[in-house]
Design an enzyme around this catalytic site. Structure first.
Site, PDB file in Angstrom:
ATOM      1  N   LYS A   1       0.867  -1.188   0.000  1.00 24.07           N
ATOM      2  CA  LYS A   1       0.000   0.000   0.000  1.00 24.07           C
ATOM      3  C   LYS A   1       0.897   1.230   0.000  1.00 24.07           C
ATOM      4  O   LYS A   1       1.914   1.252   0.717  1.00 24.07           O
ATOM      5  CB  LYS A   1      -0.859  -0.041   1.262  1.00 24.07           C
ATOM      6  CG  LYS A   1      -1.951   1.011   1.349  1.00 24.07           C
ATOM      7  CD  LYS A   1      -2.722   0.842   2.662  1.00 24.07           C
ATOM      8  CE  LYS A   1      -3.952   1.731   2.730  1.00 24.07           C
ATOM      9  NZ  LYS A   1      -4.745   1.477   3.954  1.00 24.07           N
TER      10      LYS A   1
ATOM     11  N   SER B   1      -9.791  -1.093   6.928  1.00 25.12           N
ATOM     12  CA  SER B   1      -9.180  -0.846   5.620  1.00 25.12           C
ATOM     13  C   SER B   1      -8.432  -2.021   5.009  1.00 25.12           C
ATOM     14  O   SER B   1      -8.056  -1.960   3.848  1.00 25.12           O
ATOM     15  CB  SER B   1      -8.238   0.357   5.708  1.00 25.12           C
ATOM     16  OG  SER B   1      -8.980   1.542   5.683  1.00 25.12           O
TER      17      SER B   1
ATOM     18  N   SER C   1      -9.670   1.383   2.773  1.00 20.14           N
ATOM     19  CA  SER C   1      -8.788   2.189   1.964  1.00 20.14           C
ATOM     20  C   SER C   1      -7.709   1.385   1.227  1.00 20.14           C
ATOM     21  O   SER C   1      -7.124   1.903   0.275  1.00 20.14           O
ATOM     22  CB  SER C   1      -8.112   3.241   2.836  1.00 20.14           C
ATOM     23  OG  SER C   1      -7.243   2.624   3.773  1.00 20.14           O
TER      24      SER C   1
END
Lengths: 476, 102, 481
Positions: free
Chosen positions: C78, C177, C153
């Site tokens: 990420k 997330s 996310s």
């Protein structure tokens, strides 16, 4: 000032004596190339996290113990949020509730009638960086070497009443923290600086007037001057029927006045909240015991002890003022139990030299036992006071045995009558005719023999003693 | 609890954000009003918190159960000062540069 | 399914160690897959192709090393993990060109373990969002249906793994997330116990809630990743000193007699019919296998969304104060003065959702509101954690939905932040309590054909047993990828 009294409280920021910063392993030292002691933590890079320096916590607790505070078993760090170029993370990591220490006190004034100045709290926090204003180019340069340096903030209750008390309190607190080795305490480096809160009220009233805060005073004298100026300023406002407005002010040492920095309306909303990156700070009973064990004698006790050894009040204070001077003094006493003589030498010669060299006495080249040797030479009249003063700079600079240094410069007085007797006997044996003349009444010839002894001793013999010894031998 | 324009403006100032940045005065005013509406909508839902019975409950700021001891006071040199400084939008030598502080 | 990129992480690992395939071959296969799928999926913000090829070649030159648990395995990160020398954006204009000077702790560990870092995956700006639509650099599409969001996310991480770009990836979970995008993309995702994995070098959203974790296509795969990620780090004072365990050795638990607590406040919430149907089947299957389902009252969960959005935004408002355009990141052109430099840089470079959350958090901490909001939320947080602890005393694990909806259409909640916040109800209470939770695929919705997930929630630092239970679930509910 007859019917009004000043009510003064202090917030003192004191830099802790650690090798590294409060939350990262960068060296905590100022004065180097800009931004040469920074890392991702203290420069506020994304993702970096703080890690607490255990030594800083130790020193804060030590200060708290020495000042009679309640050292908190659990305290927490909080973020104090505001934007400023010298604050890389956008918040300062400080302590709000509870701080590392609560309460405590320090007394000032005469020993038989002390005035107790209560402390509100001591908390740990990190320092900001430094801004350098480049007026010519209309820009500000930011150096983060100081950012993250560990500080304790000591907050007093509003127990001070005058500029003289303020200066005395600051001096005493400074001496104590330096003595404890909590701080280096270099005022010129801003390692011990204070904010003063001051208001006026009718003498003896129980309420408080509107106060002003004077920021960032880094000498005792400036603090006292700022208090004196501000008391007069506020008094004259009140005398004119005007109000004192609550504001933050700066002291200008050149003009000897304070001026407004910002008013209360512009006061910050710091939005303190517990710093989630740091666990609660724990101080165990065991840790406090260890700190107590390493705690040096408190200054009042040292002073009383020094005076008990026959030192004057002033000598004792001078030894306390200079960091680790008492330690040096005690080491010298191990070699020579002549406290008064040692104190005189330290106050008159060693401490001024250390001051100039920026050294603590134990760190200078002249070892305590050599200072003791110097004192001994003076005590037994081997070295005159003048000669001692003459060789001191060399001793201070290079160290070494004072007798050897004095001898090399021919400054020793041989006052040992045995040694002189031997020289005198040699001189008489070498000059039988002159001896005969003396015995026959030519007493002036004695000075010839004294000259011979002085020559043989290379000038080190005590001439008066030599004369006496020679006369004795010749008259036998 | 109502969250009015004045509160939003003050909050934005504290956060160094300007909801009307780069907009005409009218548009800026509208943007602020819209933001105030949005925040008021969120806060209206959050006000359910006041219904929780929390007297005598200690706040829990972190779910941390165990944490390491503080570190030792041993200096370490930072190996990447230049990389850190290289990210600066403006610098003179090794200084960061910002507009003059008034 | 014969392509190398279809291999699960555990399968690929064995083949690499057995020299059946080389690190370079696998890396090339995954890079090819990235190149072909990216135009549609757009999971990556940066692809480190050259670096990956080099790393793989270097690994091959030295040969497989069983001491390095992730030897030769291509992984995605990420774009919230700092990578030394590689742009790290947090999907924000503010950091569009930011190149970190250092690696996050976890990134260093992955490198030491022999991983090949392939790409930095998309996310909602600063991890604030549930759909990855708040990325400043464009949408990521759900590989199951490209008209749908991948969740968020960590939407880029989940989509990347679901699109077979890499066999595994790393995300972060502040309020769901990792778990929610894993569920929406049919992956396995683990949010470890708070303090299990170092946060050092991961851009902070909410420090007391953030936790890094793995996503992959199998339970055993996330166990391998956790084995490397977990463990002490003296640079993170909130990271536990407990050593990592040998998670891949977790033995599959038994469903028979397994006591699963069902938090009523979550199961009674309105679930999409697709989700409800998959869950109904799952419950039947679990009971048939001998698991015991026990409804649990956890009354304080009703406050959890409110408490979370105060605490998370309060922490975020100050975590993001450092993005001021002074030392790195975007600086506004020619500001008049310092105040404008701050305000303009931040207003121009931070997206609307990020600004909204900063404002909410600033408000919650400001004078006059702190007690009613921040402090009250922190008290409620304790009540919520106590609810969890009590519930976990009465069962082996809690079982909850991950999302009340399967992946939804782009733009569906664009003007409705409150509803989006409410959607996080299923996941965020776990972050408030700091517990570990494993998100597992439970099946495909009969109408939408989209994945639906379930999550198992365990006791602090009980990842080993949680993964064991996950293996048992995996037998009952076959993987979707």
């Amino acid at each position: 000032m007859s019917d009004l009294e000043a009510v003064i409280g202090l917030e003192i920021h004191c830099q802790l004596k650690t090798a590294t910063k409060l939350f990262c392993s960068c060296q905590a030292r100022s004065g180097d190339e800009p931004n040469s002691h920074i890392c991702e933590v203290c420069s506020g890079q994304p993702g970096a996290l703080p890690r607490l320096n255990g030594r800083a916590l130790w020193l804060a607790a030590k200060a708290g113990l020495a000042l009679g505070c309640q050292v908190q078993e659990v305290s927490i760090f909080s973020r104090k949020n505001y934007f400023y170029p010298d604050l890389p993370a956008g918040f300062q990591t400080s302590q709000l509730d509870p701080p590392v220490c609560l309460g405590g006190a320090l007394s000032i004034g005469p020993e038989d009638d002390p005035l107790l100045i209560r402390l509100n709290r001591i908390h740990l926090e990190d320092d900001a960086g430094k801004c350098v204003h480049d007026e010519a180019r209309g820009q500000t340069l930011v150096d983060l070497n100081r950012a993250g340096t560990p500080l304790i903030e000591i907050v007093t209750e509003p127990d001070l009443r005058s500029s003289a008390q303020t200066a005395e309190f600051l001096k005493k607190l400074h001496a104590l923290l330096v003595h404890l080795e909590v701080t280096e305490g270099r005022l010129e480096e801003g390692e011990f600086r204070c904010d003063v809160n001051i208001s006026l009220r009718p003498r003896g009233a129980a309420w408080f007037g509107t106060r002003c805060e004077i920021k960032n005073l880094n000498s005792f004298r400036h603090a006292a001057q700022a208090v004196a100026y501000e008391a007069v300023r506020q008094e004259s406002l009140l005398a004119q029927g005007l109000e004192v407005s609550q504001e933050t002010r700066l002291f200008d040492p050149v003009r000897q006045e304070t001026r407004s920095l910002r008013s209360k309306e512009e006061a910050h909303d710091y939005r303190y909240f517990p710093q989630p990156d740091l666990p609660p700070v724990l101080i165990s009973g065991e840790m406090l015991e260890k700190i107590r064990a390493e705690m040096p004698e408190p200054p009042e006790k040292v002073k009383a002890r020094l005076k008990g050894l026959g030192l004057t009040d002033e000598q004792a204070e001078r030894l306390l003022d200079r960091r680790r001077a008492a330690e040096y003094f005690d080491a010298a006493r191990l070699a020579l139990e002549e406290p008064k003589r040692l104190a005189t030498l330290m106050v008159e010669l060693l401490l001024p030299a250390c001051q100039r060299a920026g050294l603590d006495p134990p760190d200078c080249r002249l070892a305590p036992r050599d200072l003791a040797a110097l004192a001994r030479l003076m005590a037994d009249n081997t070295l005159s006071r003048r000669a001692a003063y003459e060789i001191f700079p060399e001793l201070f600079e290079k160290g070494g045995d004072p007798a050897a240094v004095a001898a090399a410069r021919g400054l020793l007085q041989v006052s040992d009558s045995g040694a002189i007797e031997a020289l005198a006997a040699e001189a008489i044996a070498a000059h039988p005719e002159e001896a005969e003349k003396y015995r026959q009444g030519q007493e002036k010839i004695l000075s010839f023999f004294v000259g011979q002894v002085m020559k043989k001793s290379r000038g080190a013999a005590n001439p008066k003693l030599a004369g006496e010894v020679l006369a004795g031998l010749l008259n036998q | 609890m109502p969250i009015d324009l004045k509160t939003v403006r003050h909050t934005a100032e504290l956060a160094r954000l300007d909801p009307g940045h780069g907009l005409s005065p009218d548009e800026a005013e509208a943007a602020l009003a819209k933001l105030a509406d949005e925040l008021a909508g969120i806060v209206a839902h959050i006000d359910i918190l006041s219904e929780a019975e929390t007297s005598g409950v200690e706040p829990l700021y972190s779910p941390l159960i165990e944490a390491p001891a503080p570190r030792e006071d041993r200096p370490a040199d930072c190996a990447h000062i230049e990389e850190i400084l290289r990210a600066a939008p403006d610098r003179v030598g090794n200084f960061y540069v910002v507009p003059k502080i008034i | 399914m014969s392509e190398l990129y279809h291999l699960t992480l555990s399968e690929a690992r064995e083949k690499l160690l057995d020299r059946e395939i080389s690190a370079s071959e696998l890396t090339a296969a995954c890079l090819g897959r990235i190149e072909r799928s990216e135009p549609e999926i757009r999971a990556c913000l940066t692809v480190m192709a050259e670096q990956a090829v080099q790393t793989a070649a270097e690994l091959d030159r030295r040969g497989p090393d069983p001491e390095r648990p992730l030897w030769g395995l291509p992984l995605g990160l990420k774009d919230l993990y700092c990578t030394k020398g590689v742009r790290t954006t947090a999907a924000s204009r503010m950091l569009e060109n930011y190149v970190p000077a250092y690696d996050a702790h976890v990134v260093s560990k992955l490198k030491e373990a022999g991983a090949v870092l392939m790409c930095k995956t998309n996310l909602d700006e600063f991890a604030m969002g549930s759909s990855t639509e708040f990325s400043a650099f464009g949408l990521t599409r759900n590989p199951w249906d490209q008209s749908k969001i991948p969740g968020g996310s960590s939407g880029g991480a989940a989509a990347s793994v679901a699109a077979y770009q890499t066999p595994g990836g790393l995300g972060t979970d502040t309020g769901g997330s990792i778990r929610q995008p894993a569920a929406l993309c049919g992956c396995v995702g683990l949010k470890p116990t708070y303090g299990r994995v170092s946060r050092y070098g991961i851009l902070a959203f909410a420090s007391s809630l953030d936790q890094a974790g793995p996503l992959a296509r199998r339970v055993r795969d996330v166990a391998w990743l956790l084995k490397v990620m977990a463990g002490p780090d003296d640079r993170d004072n909130t990271c536990s000193t407990r050593p990592a365990e040998d998670y891949p050795s977790a033995a599959p638990g038994k469903l028979k007699g397994l006591r699963l607590g069902l938090p009523q406040e979550l199961w009674e919430a309105r679930l999409d019919p697709d989700v409800a149907e998959v869950v109904k089947k799952a419950f039947a299957a679990l009971e048939a296998a001998g698991a015991v389902l026990i409804p649990m009252a956890m009354p304080n969960l009703r406050y959890s969304v409110a408490a979370y959005y105060i605490l998370a935004t309060a922490e975020a408002s100050t975590n993001l104060a450092r993005f001021d355009g002074l030392r790195y990141g975007r600086r506004s052109e020619k500001p008049r003065d310092l105040t404008e430099l701050y305000t303009a840089s931040r207003s121009e470079a931070l997206g609307p959702e990020v600004q909204r959350r900063i404002l909410l958090g600033t408000f919650a901490l400001s004078a006059g509101y702190y007690d009613a909001y921040y402090q009250q939320a922190a008290r409620v947080r304790r009540l919520i954690r106590d609810d969890y602890f009590q519930a976990l005393d009465r069962c082996d694990f809690l079982l909850a939905p991950v999302s009340s909806l399967p992946a939804w259409d782009f733009g569906r909640f664009a003007h409705d932040p409150v509803t989006v916040y409410q959607l996080d109800l299923m996941t965020l209470p776990v972050n408030l309590a700091g517990l570990p939770a494993l998100s597992l695929p439970a099946g495909l919705g009969p109408r939408s054909g989209l994945p639906v997930g379930l999550q198992l929630i365990g006791r602090p630092f009980d990842e080993m047993n949680l993964l064991g239970a996950g293996l048992a679930f995996e037998e009952a509910f076959p993987p979707l990828l």
